[in-house]
Design a protein around this motif. Sequence first.
Motif, mmCIF file in Angstrom:
data_model
loop_
_atom_site.group_PDB
_atom_site.id
_atom_site.type_symbol
_atom_site.label_atom_id
_atom_site.label_comp_id
_atom_site.label_asym_id
_atom_site.label_seq_id
_atom_site.Cartn_x
_atom_site.Cartn_y
_atom_site.Cartn_z
ATOM 1 N N ILE A 187 0.974 -1.355 0.034
ATOM 2 C CA ILE A 187 -0.071 0.003 0.074
ATOM 3 C C ILE A 187 0.788 1.165 0.103
ATOM 4 N N SER A 188 1.836 1.162 0.812
ATOM 5 C CA SER A 188 2.786 2.380 0.845
ATOM 6 C C SER A 188 3.517 2.505 -0.520
ATOM 7 N N MET A 189 3.823 1.643 -1.181
ATOM 8 C CA MET A 189 4.430 1.825 -2.468
ATOM 9 C C MET A 189 3.389 2.229 -3.566
ATOM 10 N N LEU A 190 2.209 1.948 -3.520
ATOM 11 C CA LEU A 190 1.176 2.328 -4.294
ATOM 12 C C LEU A 190 0.878 3.902 -4.054
ATOM 13 N N LEU A 191 0.872 4.037 -2.722
ATOM 14 C CA LEU A 191 0.696 5.480 -2.365
ATOM 15 C C LEU A 191 1.562 6.463 -2.886
ATOM 16 N N ASP A 192 3.050 5.967 -2.808
ATOM 17 C CA ASP A 192 4.048 6.896 -3.323
ATOM 18 C C ASP A 192 3.944 6.867 -4.712
ATOM 19 N N MET A 193 3.662 5.738 -5.411
ATOM 20 C CA MET A 193 3.458 5.918 -7.024
ATOM 21 C C MET A 193 2.620 6.944 -7.505
ATOM 22 N N ARG A 194 1.458 6.866 -6.758
ATOM 23 C CA ARG A 194 0.493 7.829 -7.024
ATOM 24 C C ARG A 194 0.613 9.102 -6.659
ATOM 25 N N ALA A 195 1.429 9.665 -5.564
ATOM 26 C CA ALA A 195 2.073 10.806 -5.631
ATOM 27 C C ALA A 195 3.068 11.320 -6.296
ATOM 28 N N ALA A 196 3.829 10.618 -6.965
ATOM 29 C CA ALA A 196 4.816 10.821 -8.018
ATOM 30 C C ALA A 196 3.899 11.051 -9.134
#
Length: 132
Positions: free
Chosen positions: A104-113
């Motif tokens: 989930i953290s990886m997906l949130l970071d990708m979305r923010a980027a």
Amino acid sequence: MSESGTKQAAISKVIDILFGVAVMGTVGTLIGIIMGGGIMPLASGAGLVLGGVIGFMGGRRFLVSILVGTLLGGALAWFIGGPERISVGAGAGAAMGGFLGVQISMLLDMRAAKKAASEPADPSLSRTIGGA
């Protein structure tokens, strides 16, 4: 950065470290209980050290996911298998919570980027020419 900002950052870092030590120390103890009494000090110690490092690095979301997994896994094991299975369910729930937390953290970071890349560099500039 002002002095009060530095103090707040230091206090926040200490809280993160203590939170990490509490969560991962608990998980290490649960794993030690499952593996047997002789390995419990080693598992607890490893959990304490890992928790301190994760807290120092700012892994608050990761630690929260492990905490939620531990609580839900223990509750589900208690509901299904009775109180003698709580430690097994909590340990398994912590592992699943950690795994899901990383994803989930990886997906949130990708979305923010992706969101940051799509925004214009200067918000005062309009995308249209001449205001049309």
